[in-house]
Write a protein that holds these residues in place. Structure first.
Motif, PDB file in Angstrom:
ATOM      1  N   TRP A 190       0.831  -1.158  -0.178  1.00  0.00           N
ATOM      2  CA  TRP A 190      -0.051   0.133   0.269  1.00  0.00           C
ATOM      3  C   TRP A 190       0.959   1.088  -0.051  1.00  0.00           C
ATOM      4  N   ARG A 192       0.798   5.933  -0.777  1.00  0.00           N
ATOM      5  CA  ARG A 192       0.383   7.367  -0.839  1.00  0.00           C
ATOM      6  C   ARG A 192       0.678   7.241  -2.399  1.00  0.00           C
ATOM      7  N   ASP A 194      -0.412  10.026  -3.995  1.00  0.00           N
ATOM      8  CA  ASP A 194      -0.524  11.269  -4.436  1.00  0.00           C
ATOM      9  C   ASP A 194       0.813  11.679  -4.007  1.00  0.00           C
ATOM     10  N   TRP A 195       1.426  11.371  -2.981  1.00  0.00           N
ATOM     11  CA  TRP A 195       2.925  11.869  -2.552  1.00  0.00           C
ATOM     12  C   TRP A 195       4.028  11.182  -3.637  1.00  0.00           C
ATOM     13  N   PRO A 340      -3.076   3.573   8.359  1.00  0.00           N
ATOM     14  CA  PRO A 340      -2.603   4.226   7.004  1.00  0.00           C
ATOM     15  C   PRO A 340      -3.546   5.293   6.765  1.00  0.00           C
ATOM     16  N   GLY A 343      -3.830   9.233   7.120  1.00  0.00           N
ATOM     17  CA  GLY A 343      -3.009  10.113   6.328  1.00  0.00           C
ATOM     18  C   GLY A 343      -1.483  10.297   6.330  1.00  0.00           C
ATOM     19  N   ALA A 346       3.422   6.842   4.452  1.00  0.00           N
ATOM     20  CA  ALA A 346       3.705   6.905   3.011  1.00  0.00           C
ATOM     21  C   ALA A 346       3.478   5.579   2.274  1.00  0.00           C
ATOM     22  N   GLN A 347       3.933   4.678   2.920  1.00  0.00           N
ATOM     23  CA  GLN A 347       3.742   3.187   2.409  1.00  0.00           C
ATOM     24  C   GLN A 347       3.600   2.111   3.479  1.00  0.00           C
TER      25      GLN A 347
END
Length: 355
Positions: A190, A192, A194-195, A340, A343, A346-347
């Motif tokens: 998993w 982010r 968007d990041w 997660p 927010g 990151a992973q």
């Protein structure tokens, strides 16, 4: 007396509450309001519902007005117990009592029932890890036998076993299907997105590591990304960010967390003894064609103490200490799962399904 996994019209719709009325109007209501979207048209759905209604009428004529089933307390089964239960009862008129209890209690009750020869439930939703037990003890009626024999009249003719993901895990060495997959833990990576797509972060990452920021293809790259977000990025949108998430509190789930996935993800496995049977982490040896285990030894090939296993365990501890929120060490599987979504992560390399 054998315990029976009763395959009532598919063996997966065993859930319930009571209903005074049952029939096509009720089915239409559920098809319109809850059973969407569907790969079937509404007319096809209603035709299938008609079969359920007719089959239930025959059962009620035989005196079957109530069914009992049990499962562990996870969100999938809560939906079955609270929502699908009501739908089943309203459509068929058959009450289904769906008990939600802890996973360990399901196993304990199943074991007690097997030993006593008396079952307090008509259906059991249990872990497919028990497939070996079901196969060797002969206390569970194989679903494939039931659906082709005594249960054929009550098996949904539209049931397509190829629709189910994971039937190889519920099929015993005798080739018979003992369970139908009801829910599964999909082990996923998993992150982010968007990041990872932000140009400023991509530029900064490439300048430091020499390659593009993206989904890692090995453990070293995962560690680079974890370190990058935890120690270089540090904060985004006014919140502290972390490059990794996991859980470390002493809990039964740590057992399957390691032996089901984590060690093998690092390459801790075994191709098998000369007889071709995999011995995996524990070096398990089987004695016959029924896969009866007769011993386990790391010296015989088990990879529990192999370099890959040591590496996996070391990284598990190091990553959690260096890159995860401090409270992760005191969290269980269930407590850590929703983190997660808050927010700040990151992973996560090891994430089961979507909480």
């Amino acid at each position: 007396m054998k315990l029976r996994m009763h395959a009532m019209a598919a063996a997966i719709a065993l859930i319930g509450t009571s209903a005074a009325w049952a029939g096509e109007p009720e089915a239409k209501k559920w098809v319109d309001s809850e059973f969407q979207p569907s790969s079937l048209s509404k007319d096809q759905q209603m035709a299938e519902m008609k079969w359920f209604i007719d089959a239930a009428a025959k059962l009620k004529a035989k005196g079957v007005n109530e069914i009992s089933v049990v499962s562990e307390t996870i969100t999938t089964h809560e939906y079955e117990s609270k929502t699908l239960a009501k739908a089943f009862a309203e459509i068929t008129g058959i009450k289904v009592n769906h008990d939600l209890i802890q996973e360990g209690d399901v196993v304990e009750k199943l074991q007690t029932s097997m030993q006593s020869g008396k079952s307090i439930y008509d259906g059991w939703i249990s872990d497919s890890d028990l497939i070996g037990t079901h196969y060797r003890y002969g206390a569970i009626l194989p679903l494939s036998d039931y659906m082709a024999g005594a249960g054929k009249e009550w098996t949904n003719p539209n049931l397509d076993l190829k629709d189910f993901i994971g039937t190889k895990f519920t099929t015993a060495p005798d080739g018979k299907l003992y369970q139908l997959p009801d829910q599964q833990f999909a082990n996923v990576y998993w992150f982010r997105a968007d990041w990872f797509a932000r140009q400023d972060l991509k530029d900064k990452f490439k300048a430091k590591y020499g390659y593009e920021l993206g989904v890692p293809t090995n453990w070293s790259a995962y560690e680079d990304i974890a370190d990058f977000f935890s120690n270089d990025v540090k904060e985004l949108d006014g919140k502290k960010v972390y490059g990794h998430m996991d859980y470390g509190k002493k809990d039964p789930s740590l057992g399957w967390r390691f032996t089901d996935a984590w060690l093998s993800m690092a390459g801790a496995a075994d191709k098998g003894l000369p007889n071709g049977m995999p011995v995996d982490e524990w070096g398990i040896r089987v004695a016959d064609d029924k896969c009866t285990p007769v011993g386990a030894s790391v010296s015989r090939g088990g990879a529990t103490n192999s370099p890959a296993a040591v590496y996996a365990l070391t990284k598990y501890v190091d990553w959690m200490k260096k890159y995860a929120p401090q409270q992760a060490m005191g969290m269980t599987f269930s407590e850590s799962g929703p983190v997660p979504a808050q927010g700040q992560i990151a992973q996560q390399i090891f994430w089961y399904t979507a909480f």
